[in-house]
Structures are given as structure tokens and as C-alpha cells.
Design a protein around this motif. Structure first.
Motif, PDB file in Angstrom:
ATOM      1  N   PRO A 100     -14.757  28.834 -97.173  1.00 20.14           N
ATOM      2  CA  PRO A 100     -16.205  28.780 -97.562  1.00 20.14           C
ATOM      3  C   PRO A 100     -16.948  28.613 -96.229  1.00 20.14           C
ATOM      4  CG  PRO A 100     -14.938  27.616 -98.996  1.00 20.14           C
ATOM      5  CD  PRO A 100     -13.935  27.942 -97.836  1.00 20.14           C
ATOM      6  N   ALA A 101     -18.044  28.890 -96.041  1.00 26.75           N
ATOM      7  CA  ALA A 101     -19.015  28.729 -94.810  1.00 26.75           C
ATOM      8  C   ALA A 101     -19.079  27.282 -94.680  1.00 26.75           C
ATOM      9  CB  ALA A 101     -20.322  29.651 -95.102  1.00 26.75           C
ATOM     10  N   ARG A 102     -19.334  26.358 -95.866  1.00 31.44           N
ATOM     11  CA  ARG A 102     -19.456  24.918 -95.636  1.00 31.44           C
ATOM     12  C   ARG A 102     -18.396  24.191 -94.929  1.00 31.44           C
ATOM     13  NH1 ARG A 102     -16.533  23.276 -99.745  1.00 31.44           N
ATOM     14  NH2 ARG A 102     -16.546  24.317-101.781  1.00 31.44           N
ATOM     15  N   LYS A 103     -17.161  24.720 -95.226  1.00 35.22           N
ATOM     16  CA  LYS A 103     -15.854  24.055 -94.720  1.00 35.22           C
ATOM     17  C   LYS A 103     -16.144  24.334 -92.905  1.00 35.22           C
ATOM     18  CE  LYS A 103     -13.129  23.702 -98.483  1.00 35.22           C
ATOM     19  NZ  LYS A 103     -11.749  23.426 -98.899  1.00 35.22           N
ATOM     20  N   VAL A 104     -16.345  25.752 -92.663  1.00 37.81           N
ATOM     21  CA  VAL A 104     -16.615  25.855 -91.317  1.00 37.81           C
ATOM     22  C   VAL A 104     -17.480  25.121 -90.413  1.00 37.81           C
ATOM     23  CG1 VAL A 104     -17.039  27.748 -89.679  1.00 37.81           C
ATOM     24  CG2 VAL A 104     -15.734  28.388 -91.824  1.00 37.81           C
ATOM     25  N   ALA A 105     -18.537  24.964 -91.239  1.00 36.00           N
ATOM     26  CA  ALA A 105     -19.861  24.200 -90.592  1.00 36.00           C
ATOM     27  C   ALA A 105     -19.290  22.813 -90.540  1.00 36.00           C
ATOM     28  CB  ALA A 105     -21.061  24.164 -91.659  1.00 36.00           C
ATOM     29  N   LYS A 106     -18.614  21.941 -91.416  1.00 35.62           N
ATOM     30  CA  LYS A 106     -18.037  20.617 -91.272  1.00 35.62           C
ATOM     31  C   LYS A 106     -17.058  20.516 -90.074  1.00 35.62           C
ATOM     32  CE  LYS A 106     -20.230  18.358 -94.667  1.00 35.62           C
ATOM     33  NZ  LYS A 106     -20.967  17.283 -93.975  1.00 35.62           N
ATOM     34  N   GLU A 107     -16.289  21.716 -89.994  1.00 36.44           N
ATOM     35  CA  GLU A 107     -15.520  21.826 -88.885  1.00 36.44           C
ATOM     36  C   GLU A 107     -15.983  21.620 -87.621  1.00 36.44           C
ATOM     37  OE1 GLU A 107     -11.817  24.451 -86.821  1.00 36.44           O
ATOM     38  OE2 GLU A 107     -12.191  24.522 -88.915  1.00 36.44           O
ATOM     39  N   ILE A 108     -17.297  22.377 -87.373  1.00 40.87           N
ATOM     40  CA  ILE A 108     -18.217  22.381 -86.186  1.00 40.87           C
ATOM     41  C   ILE A 108     -18.601  20.998 -86.159  1.00 40.87           C
ATOM     42  CG2 ILE A 108     -19.842  23.195 -85.036  1.00 40.87           C
ATOM     43  CD1 ILE A 108     -19.395  26.080 -86.554  1.00 40.87           C
ATOM     44  N   GLU A 109     -19.186  20.457 -87.126  1.00 39.42           N
ATOM     45  CA  GLU A 109     -20.056  18.988 -87.031  1.00 39.42           C
ATOM     46  C   GLU A 109     -18.924  18.046 -86.612  1.00 39.42           C
ATOM     47  OE1 GLU A 109     -22.102  17.175 -90.531  1.00 39.42           O
ATOM     48  OE2 GLU A 109     -22.174  19.415 -91.232  1.00 39.42           O
ATOM     49  N   ARG A 110     -17.623  17.987 -87.087  1.00 37.04           N
ATOM     50  CA  ARG A 110     -16.560  17.289 -86.460  1.00 37.04           C
ATOM     51  C   ARG A 110     -16.488  17.492 -85.136  1.00 37.04           C
ATOM     52  NH1 ARG A 110     -14.065  18.532 -91.532  1.00 37.04           N
ATOM     53  NH2 ARG A 110     -12.749  20.067 -90.273  1.00 37.04           N
ATOM     54  N   TRP A 111     -16.450  18.620 -84.626  1.00 33.33           N
ATOM     55  CA  TRP A 111     -16.156  18.838 -83.185  1.00 33.33           C
ATOM     56  C   TRP A 111     -17.561  18.176 -82.145  1.00 33.33           C
ATOM     57  CZ3 TRP A 111     -19.145  22.788 -80.198  1.00 33.33           C
ATOM     58  CH2 TRP A 111     -18.359  22.855 -78.794  1.00 33.33           C
ATOM     59  N   LEU A 112     -18.696  18.461 -82.772  1.00 31.12           N
ATOM     60  CA  LEU A 112     -19.822  17.974 -82.250  1.00 31.12           C
ATOM     61  C   LEU A 112     -19.782  16.630 -82.172  1.00 31.12           C
ATOM     62  CD1 LEU A 112     -22.493  20.307 -83.661  1.00 31.12           C
ATOM     63  CD2 LEU A 112     -21.834  20.266 -81.266  1.00 31.12           C
ATOM     64  N   LYS A 135     -22.302  34.051 -88.839  1.00 34.38           N
ATOM     65  CA  LYS A 135     -23.065  33.107 -87.983  1.00 34.38           C
ATOM     66  C   LYS A 135     -24.507  32.626 -88.504  1.00 34.38           C
ATOM     67  CE  LYS A 135     -23.063  36.606 -85.264  1.00 34.38           C
ATOM     68  NZ  LYS A 135     -22.355  37.628 -85.846  1.00 34.38           N
ATOM     69  N   SER A 136     -25.034  33.496 -89.437  1.00 37.60           N
ATOM     70  CA  SER A 136     -26.162  32.959 -89.880  1.00 37.60           C
ATOM     71  C   SER A 136     -25.922  32.082 -91.240  1.00 37.60           C
ATOM     72  CB  SER A 136     -27.172  34.321 -90.721  1.00 37.60           C
ATOM     73  OG  SER A 136     -27.374  35.302 -89.407  1.00 37.60           O
ATOM     74  N   THR A 137     -25.148  32.455 -91.880  1.00 33.57           N
ATOM     75  CA  THR A 137     -24.462  31.587 -93.083  1.00 33.57           C
ATOM     76  C   THR A 137     -24.103  30.193 -92.584  1.00 33.57           C
ATOM     77  OG1 THR A 137     -23.968  33.637 -94.595  1.00 33.57           O
ATOM     78  CG2 THR A 137     -23.304  31.459 -95.210  1.00 33.57           C
ATOM     79  N   VAL A 138     -23.021  30.217 -91.781  1.00 36.35           N
ATOM     80  CA  VAL A 138     -22.696  29.005 -91.268  1.00 36.35           C
ATOM     81  C   VAL A 138     -23.736  28.323 -90.651  1.00 36.35           C
ATOM     82  CG1 VAL A 138     -21.110  28.044 -89.707  1.00 36.35           C
ATOM     83  CG2 VAL A 138     -20.314  29.738 -90.975  1.00 36.35           C
ATOM     84  N   GLY A 139     -24.609  28.913 -89.729  1.00 31.52           N
ATOM     85  CA  GLY A 139     -25.647  28.401 -89.001  1.00 31.52           C
ATOM     86  C   GLY A 139     -26.665  27.466 -89.883  1.00 31.52           C
ATOM     87  N   ARG A 140     -27.084  28.349 -91.036  1.00 31.50           N
ATOM     88  CA  ARG A 140     -27.815  27.668 -92.068  1.00 31.50           C
ATOM     89  C   ARG A 140     -27.360  26.089 -92.626  1.00 31.50           C
ATOM     90  NH1 ARG A 140     -28.826  31.885 -94.234  1.00 31.50           N
ATOM     91  NH2 ARG A 140     -27.405  31.997 -95.730  1.00 31.50           N
ATOM     92  N   MET A 141     -25.879  26.295 -92.888  1.00 35.85           N
ATOM     93  CA  MET A 141     -25.370  25.081 -93.577  1.00 35.85           C
ATOM     94  C   MET A 141     -25.159  24.013 -92.475  1.00 35.85           C
ATOM     95  SD  MET A 141     -22.488  26.868 -95.928  1.00 35.85           S
ATOM     96  CE  MET A 141     -23.314  27.630 -97.505  1.00 35.85           C
ATOM     97  N   LEU A 142     -24.914  24.554 -91.312  1.00 35.90           N
ATOM     98  CA  LEU A 142     -24.607  23.566 -90.031  1.00 35.90           C
ATOM     99  C   LEU A 142     -26.008  22.748 -89.728  1.00 35.90           C
ATOM    100  CD1 LEU A 142     -22.805  22.368 -87.705  1.00 35.90           C
ATOM    101  CD2 LEU A 142     -23.471  24.270 -86.431  1.00 35.90           C
ATOM    102  N   ALA A 143     -26.950  23.522 -89.758  1.00 36.84           N
ATOM    103  CA  ALA A 143     -28.116  22.824 -89.472  1.00 36.84           C
ATOM    104  C   ALA A 143     -28.681  22.010 -90.344  1.00 36.84           C
ATOM    105  CB  ALA A 143     -29.223  23.925 -89.141  1.00 36.84           C
ATOM    106  N   ARG A 144     -28.498  22.362 -91.704  1.00 38.86           N
ATOM    107  CA  ARG A 144     -28.669  21.349 -92.992  1.00 38.86           C
ATOM    108  C   ARG A 144     -27.911  20.115 -92.650  1.00 38.86           C
ATOM    109  NH1 ARG A 144     -27.375  24.372 -97.521  1.00 38.86           N
ATOM    110  NH2 ARG A 144     -29.003  25.618 -97.009  1.00 38.86           N
ATOM    111  N   GLY A 145     -26.820  20.164 -92.478  1.00 41.67           N
ATOM    112  CA  GLY A 145     -25.651  19.118 -92.253  1.00 41.67           C
ATOM    113  C   GLY A 145     -25.999  18.304 -91.128  1.00 41.67           C
ATOM    114  N   LEU A 146     -26.608  18.644 -90.113  1.00 41.98           N
ATOM    115  CA  LEU A 146     -27.202  17.863 -89.078  1.00 41.98           C
ATOM    116  C   LEU A 146     -28.256  17.352 -89.129  1.00 41.98           C
ATOM    117  CD1 LEU A 146     -25.274  20.021 -85.944  1.00 41.98           C
ATOM    118  CD2 LEU A 146     -24.237  18.064 -86.979  1.00 41.98           C
ATOM    119  N   GLY A 147     -29.142  18.203 -89.967  1.00 41.03           N
ATOM    120  CA  GLY A 147     -30.761  17.677 -90.103  1.00 41.03           C
ATOM    121  C   GLY A 147     -31.371  18.255 -88.570  1.00 41.03           C
ATOM    122  N   TRP A 148     -30.992  19.428 -88.328  1.00 40.22           N
ATOM    123  CA  TRP A 148     -31.612  20.006 -87.250  1.00 40.22           C
ATOM    124  C   TRP A 148     -32.366  21.400 -87.515  1.00 40.22           C
ATOM    125  CZ3 TRP A 148     -27.357  20.458 -82.800  1.00 40.22           C
ATOM    126  CH2 TRP A 148     -26.943  19.078 -82.335  1.00 40.22           C
TER     127      TRP A 148
END
Length: 170
Positions: free
Chosen positions: A156-168, A19-32
Motif C-alpha cells: 500500500p502507498a501508505r507503507k511506502v510513504a512511512k518508509e520514506i518518512e523513516r529515512w528522512l 509518485k502522486s499517491t505516495v507523495g500525497r500520503m507522505l506530505a500528509r504524514g509530514l505535514g508538508w
């Protein structure tokens, strides 16, 4: 499918799910902004989570966790919240999580157990049977609050984060 207007994103899952690792990458990717609830709780209390558990008990920890989650989600568009593994145990928290775009990071129990065999995890100290019992207790609660369920696997966490980004983004 998430709501059209941006709502906060909450990541839930058992300890060791990323959660923390994916969260960090997701926030960075979204600019959040990222809010790591465990880090926030340590800051609020001025002590570690194992210290909170040993000195004040799990009930105190869960109360502080609820306060931190409510603050993190309050009017918080464009925020990613990495929740603690037990956040779903409290019905008030499950209600709060329904107001966010909540993602359940699902992982196989054996992988989770291996990742969490280190000091500093107050509920990971028991054996596999206790770890699995706690996981089975929480699993339906994670599913209850999640708008998206992702099997992490060895990706990798970055791939999981990208999947969440696509969903959002729909």
C-alpha cells in the motif's frame, strides 16, 4: 541519508510507480505541502499533458516541466514534489534533483505496464516493447539522482510513504 536540515523531497520513477499517491500520503504524514508537477504543468499551460504533447510537442512539455520543477524546489523546505516520469531526461533537472532528498520509486516493468493502460498518458500508448525501451533508458537516470531507492511492489502507498518518512528522520 538525507541532509540534516529539511530539504524538499522529490519522488521520481516511471509512469505508474505511484509518485502522486505516495507523495500525497507522505506530505500528509509530514505535514508538508505537496506539489504534483503534472498537475502544476496542466495549471500553468491551461491544457492537458496529452494536449501539450500533441499541439506543442515533447520539447515544449519538457521545457515547461523544467520551469515547474525549478519553481517547486526553489527555497522549498517542507515540500514533497511528485515528479513526472520523464523529468530525469533533462540534465538540468537531474542537477536540481540532486539538491533535494530524492526518492526513486522502483517497480517491476510488467506491473507498471498494466497500471498505465488507460487514456491520458501520452507516452503509454505504444506497445510493451516501446514502453520497456523507454523504461530502460530512464532507469540509470532515476538511480543517478536518488538518495533512496524503494521497491514499491504490491505494498500500500501508505507503507511506502512511512518508509520514506523513516529515512528522512534518519
Amino acid at each position: 541519508m538525507p541532509a540534516q536540515s529539511p530539504r524538499p523531497v522529490a519522488l521520481v520513477g516511471y509512469m505508474g510507480s505511484g509518485k502522486s499517491t505516495v507523495g500525497r500520503m507522505l506530505a500528509r504524514g509530514l505535514g508538508w505541502t505537496l506539489v504534483d508537477l503534472d498537475r502544476d504543468i496542466r495549471r500553468r499551460e491551461g491544457r492537458s499533458i496529452p494536449e501539450i504533447f500533441s499541439e506543442s510537442g515533447e520539447a515544449r512539455f519538457r521545457e515547461v516541466e523544467h520551469e515547474a520543477l525549478a519553481a517547486a524546489l526553489d527555497g522549498a523546505e517542507r515540500r514533497v514534489v511528485a515528479c513526472g516520469g520523464g523529468v530525469v531526461l533533462e540534465p538540468r533537472n537531474r542537477e536540481l534533483l540532486r539538491r533535494a532528498d530524492t526518492v526513486f520509486l522502483h517497480e517491476d516493468i510488467e506491473a507498471l505496464y498494466e497500471r498505465t493502460r488507460r487514456p491520458g498518458r501520452p507516452l503509454a500508448a505504444g506497445g510493451f516493447a516501446d514502453f520497456e525501451r523507454r523504461y530502460e533508458e530512464r532507469l540509470p537516470l532515476y538511480r543517478e539522482v536518488a538518495g533512496l531507492r524503494i521497491h514499491v511492489g504490491n505494498r500500500p502507498a501508505r507503507k511506502v510513504a512511512k518508509e520514506i518518512e523513516r529515512w528522512l528522520k534518519g
